[in-house]
Design a protein around this motif. Structure first.
Motif, PDB file in Angstrom:
ATOM      1  N   ASP A  88      14.679 -14.106 -18.902  1.00  0.00           N
ATOM      2  CA  ASP A  88      16.122 -14.373 -18.800  1.00  0.00           C
ATOM      3  C   ASP A  88      16.833 -14.120 -20.122  1.00  0.00           C
ATOM      4  O   ASP A  88      17.931 -13.576 -20.149  1.00  0.00           O
ATOM      5  CB  ASP A  88      16.376 -15.801 -18.333  1.00  0.00           C
ATOM      6  N   ALA A  95      19.890 -21.923 -23.889  1.00  0.00           N
ATOM      7  CA  ALA A  95      19.245 -21.346 -22.698  1.00  0.00           C
ATOM      8  C   ALA A  95      19.273 -22.343 -21.549  1.00  0.00           C
ATOM      9  O   ALA A  95      19.544 -21.983 -20.396  1.00  0.00           O
ATOM     10  CB  ALA A  95      17.802 -20.953 -23.023  1.00  0.00           C
ATOM     11  N   LYS A 146      22.672 -22.777 -19.919  1.00  0.00           N
ATOM     12  CA  LYS A 146      22.982 -21.624 -19.062  1.00  0.00           C
ATOM     13  C   LYS A 146      22.108 -21.596 -17.809  1.00  0.00           C
ATOM     14  O   LYS A 146      22.218 -20.678 -16.997  1.00  0.00           O
ATOM     15  CB  LYS A 146      22.799 -20.312 -19.850  1.00  0.00           C
ATOM     16  N   LEU A 153      18.883 -21.047 -17.656  1.00  0.00           N
ATOM     17  CA  LEU A 153      17.872 -19.996 -17.724  1.00  0.00           C
ATOM     18  C   LEU A 153      16.468 -20.562 -17.535  1.00  0.00           C
ATOM     19  O   LEU A 153      16.201 -21.707 -17.877  1.00  0.00           O
ATOM     20  CB  LEU A 153      17.975 -19.254 -19.064  1.00  0.00           C
TER      21      LEU A 153
END
Length: 180
Positions: free
Chosen positions: A27, A111, A114, A116
């Motif tokens: 990702d 991360a 988001k 991910l």
């Protein structure tokens, strides 16, 4: 790409691979960036050469990122979806260990925010910024382990370190061998 070591932490994977981070299908890959997000040399230069000028253009819009912090852009033509630009310390600027810890933690937090699932990190600051490779490996591996232990419900399922050279890989392997 070669998997060197892998550990499970809270049903999540902490992985060490030998390879080129610009080829990782995750990702997000982490870029070892400078505060001005000018991606000329080292990992940063390779990321922009492979991913395209859009990464530098998005970075220019972000502008300045303090040492220890991170910012995110798209990944252009790279296999990954995003590039997280982690600003690590230069040796000699003071409080380098804590700044490097913060760069790792802030990359993992970004991360996670988001949503991910996978992230791949280089040996931040251990190249042209001169941070000792053994200390870099110890800080990065221990901080990632602690993050996964303390945040069991985080979206991240895989945190990997993608190391390009055998010398640096040796230091990371020593740290992975210490994991329980």
């Amino acid at each position: 790409m070669k998997i060197v070591s892998e550990h499970k932490i809270n049903n999540k994977v902490l992985r060490l691979v030998l390879g080129d981070i610009t080829e990782r299908d995750v990702d997000a890959i982490v870029n070892a960036a400078n505060s001005h997000l000018q991606h000329g040399g080292g990992v940063a230069g390779a990321i922009v050469r492979r991913g395209g000028q859009v990464i530098q253009e998005e970075s220019d819009k972000i502008g300045f990122v303090p040492v220890g912090n991170a910012a995110i852009t798209t990944a252009g033509k790279l296999p990954s979806r995003f590039v997280i630009h982690a600003v690590g310390p230069r040796m000699g600027e003071g409080d380098e260990d804590n700044k490097l810890k913060n760069a790792v933690i802030n990359s993992l937090k970004l991360a996670s925010e988001k949503g991910l699932k996978s992230i791949s990190m280089p040996a931040i600051s251990s190249g042209i910024f001169g941070f000792p490779k053994d200390r870099c490996a110890r800080i990065l591996v221990n901080e990632a382990k602690r993050f996964l232990e303390e945040n069991p419900t985080v979206s991240l399922e895989t945190v990997e370190f993608c190391i390009f050279d055998d010398l640096t890989l040796g230091y990371f392997k020593q740290e992975f061998d210490k994991l329980t």
